[in-house]
Write a protein that holds these residues in place. Structure first.
Motif, short mmCIF file in Angstrom:
data_model
loop_
_atom_site.label_atom_id
_atom_site.label_comp_id
_atom_site.label_asym_id
_atom_site.label_seq_id
_atom_site.Cartn_x
_atom_site.Cartn_y
_atom_site.Cartn_z
N THR A 193 -6.41 6.98 3.48
CA THR A 193 -7.29 6.02 4.16
C THR A 193 -7.55 6.44 5.61
O THR A 193 -8.68 6.47 6.08
CB THR A 193 -6.65 4.61 4.14
N LYS B 64 2.18 -2.66 4.49
CA LYS B 64 1.18 -3.69 4.78
C LYS B 64 -0.04 -3.02 5.44
O LYS B 64 0.05 -1.91 5.97
CB LYS B 64 1.74 -4.74 5.76
N ILE B 65 -1.17 -3.72 5.44
CA ILE B 65 -2.37 -3.18 6.09
C ILE B 65 -2.08 -2.91 7.58
O ILE B 65 -2.57 -1.95 8.16
CB ILE B 65 -3.61 -4.11 5.90
N MET C 83 -10.00 -9.16 6.15
CA MET C 83 -9.98 -7.96 6.99
C MET C 83 -10.35 -8.26 8.44
O MET C 83 -9.70 -7.80 9.38
CB MET C 83 -10.97 -6.92 6.43
N ILE D 247 0.86 -1.20 0.00
CA ILE D 247 0.00 0.00 0.00
C ILE D 247 0.89 1.24 0.00
O ILE D 247 1.67 1.44 0.94
CB ILE D 247 -0.92 -0.01 1.24
N LEU E 114 -12.75 0.83 6.46
CA LEU E 114 -12.30 -0.10 5.42
C LEU E 114 -13.27 -1.29 5.29
O LEU E 114 -13.58 -1.73 4.19
CB LEU E 114 -10.90 -0.62 5.75
#
Length: 590
Positions: A318, A375-376, A438, A310, A425
């Motif tokens: 975000t 990374k998330i 998620m 990302i 998200l």
């Protein structure tokens, strides 16, 4: 591709604090503080008990101004050091600053000691003066230490010796950890880079990273055991002199939280291990097509995770959009950190691993350090640290003595920021497979924040208790670690022999003993708070801002009362843990 996407990450600019390490402004602040501290001591030492309310308020105001300047000096020194712990010149600069500020603050030490000798009835009468009434919360916190205070000469000696004692051992730990090199298939890596690979999509990479970590930690285990033993013994000696009830007493006091509240939290989480971590990891093993997970697969992405990198701009947008959905004002405060050079995000050799938000001083602004790798989880870390930063900005107007929030509540805004980002998200994600990825990621983060941190706390409790009897060998420390890990992670996680060394890299054990429960406190508190937000008609945002602006002026009971929440009620913790259980239920159904 990933290196390309992550090539232009922001680095902070510390000139808002001082132009450089050799700047005349820095030297001037140190010299002026040195003279002012001596004058302050000459004016007030031995005379506090004779002051009226106005005089005492004026003395505290002068003391606060001095703390502001010394806080600026040490914030700058630490942030320069955090940027590169491997540079010997920077290490020397940091140590020199610590020594010079320690010398100045020795002249100020009498102040809090004498404040504690004022009779309570006399002090209560002085609070009629409004200027002094403002400082009542700070005075209450200072005076909470009264039962554990030693005579002035002993307090001075402990204060002066700190730089050659405790602080020196902490520095040894930091520089050793920052200097470690880990080999991965012939490539040399820093700890933050190789730890990041434990969540790689490739199973062979995860295993190689874990084995490399275990090998290097194991090779350095005697040094880490010596540092840990020495600091635990140092703490035990001081605790004995201060006659504290337990090694945790002073931490609970500084957190403004009662022993029974922490006990209730710890017990509730430990009793929930089977319903949370044990159940989740059994589920994950099944998804990964295994009977048990090796410890290096604990944070592995699920098979259907796209594992893309990302970009920084997307991470920023975000987080700010999620903040903005809750409150445009919150997003505007957060945006300032990105628009100005207040964030250091790049990964580079010698830089402090992990992430933090440093409040610096109210006359400046906070700085954030992250090691962003796309990374998330890194996006969630950014949301977390930005929450701290915004909280610190909002509490700043309370001033140097009252802006500091106790640890238990300091994690509220950060975890709330994470929660906002995650929910935003999740709302956008309609595909069931992506939704599962998620939800699983969020459950893992919550387990890492609640279950893992309470297990870390339990590790410290057992370690400090055992250290009171004898010095602990690396094997003994490793056994305590493995015991708490087995209890908390459960039968679905397979722990290999080298995992006994993995306690070594947790900085909180060294920097701030017993800090870790604050994360679990914050996570459960935010879960309960978020439930109130979801049910609230309106007005929640205003109450939330009021809570953050209060800084250290109110205790957890007073701060949570407007939301009808009470952390001293054992049912309160079940509410927070129930949210994690609900997510695991949803995953089972998916």
């Amino acid at each position: 591709m990933s290196d390309n996407v992550l090539s232009d990450l922001p680095e902070w600019d510390l000139t808002d604090l001082y132009p450089s390490r050799k700047s005349p402004e820095l030297e001037e602040d140190i010299q002026n503080s040195k003279e002012t501290a001596k004058q302050f001591s000459a004016t007030y030492k031995g005379k506090l008990n004779d002051l009226d309310g106005k005089g005492l308020a004026s003395a505290i105001g002068e003391y606060e101004n001095l703390q502001e300047v010394l806080g600026r000096v040490m914030s700058y020194a630490y942030l320069v050091y955090a940027g590169d712990m491997s540079d010997p010149d920077i290490g020397k600069f940091f140590q020199t600053m610590q020594e010079r500020v320690n010398g100045i603050s020795t002249d100020l030490l009498f102040f809090t000691l004498e404040l504690n000798r004022i009779e309570e009835s006399r002090l209560q009468g002085l609070y009629e003066v409004e200027a002094l009434k403002k400082y009542e919360p700070w005075l209450s916190n200072v005076r909470a230490m009264k039962p554990y205070q030693l005579d002035d000469a002993l307090e001075t000696m402990l204060h002066e010796k700190d730089i050659a004692g405790r602080s020196a051992w902490v520095r040894l730990f930091d520089e050793t950890m920052a200097g470690l090199k880990f080999d991965l298939n012939g490539e040399e890596m820093a700890s933050q880079q190789i730890l990041h690979l434990l969540s790689s999509a490739d199973g062979a990479t995860r295993k190689s990273a874990a084995k490399s970590l275990g090998k290097v930690f194991g090779a350095n285990i005697r040094l880490f055991a010596l540092i840990t033993n020495t600091l635990a013994k140092d703490k035990a000696i001081e605790d004995e002199w201060r006659k504290t009830a337990s090694p945790m007493t002073l931490r609970h006091l500084s957190n403004q939280v009662e022993d029974n509240v922490v006990e209730a939290l710890s017990t509730a989480v430990q009793e929930a291990y089977p319903r949370l971590s044990h159940r989740y990891y059994a589920l994950k093993a099944k998804w990964m097509g295994q009977e048990k997970l090796d410890y290096w697969d604990r944070n592995a992405p699920l098979p259907e995770d796209d594992d893309r990198v990302i970009p920084w701009d997307e991470a920023r947008d975000t987080v700010l959009q999620a903040y903005g959905q809750f409150s445009p004002e919150l997003a505007a405060l957060g945006k300032e950190f990105f628009d100005k050079p207040w964030i250091d995000a790049s990964v580079r050799p010698g830089k402090s691993p992990g992430a933090f938000a440093h409040p610096t001083v109210p006359s400046a602004h906070p700085y954030l350090l992250v090691n962003y790798q796309g990374k998330i989880r890194d996006v969630m870390t950014l949301a977390h640290e930005l929450g701290h930063g915004v909280h610190q900005v909002l509490a700043g107007p309370q001033g140097a003595l009252l802006s500091d929030t106790p640890l238990t509540l300091a994690e509220t805004a950060s975890v709330f920021g994470e929660q906002l980002t995650f929910r935003a998200l999740l709302e956008k994600t309609k595909d069931p497979a992506k939704r599962r990825v998620m939800l699983a990621g969020k459950v893992e983060d919550m387990i890492n924040t609640v279950v893992r941190q309470i297990a870390f706390y339990e590790f410290e409790v057992r370690l400090h208790s055992a250290r009171r009897e004898e010095e602990l060998s690396p094997d003994q420390i490793g056994k305590i670690w493995m015991d708490v890990q087995k209890e908390s992670l459960g039968p679905a996680i397979r722990l290999h022999d080298e995992y006994q060394y993995f306690w070594t890299y947790i900085p909180h054990f060294i920097h701030s003993p017993f800090y870790v429960y604050a994360y679990a406190f914050g996570d459960c508190l935010v879960n309960a708070l978020y439930a109130v937000y979801q049910d609230a008609e309106e007005g929640f945002q205003t109450k939330y801002f009021d809570m953050l602006k209060a800084g250290g002026t109110l205790r957890h009971k007073e701060l949570l009362a407007p939301f009808n929440l009470d952390a001293s009620d054992p049912a309160f913790w079940q509410k927070g843990l129930g949210v994690i259980e609900g997510f695991i239920d949803e995953l089972e159904n998916l």
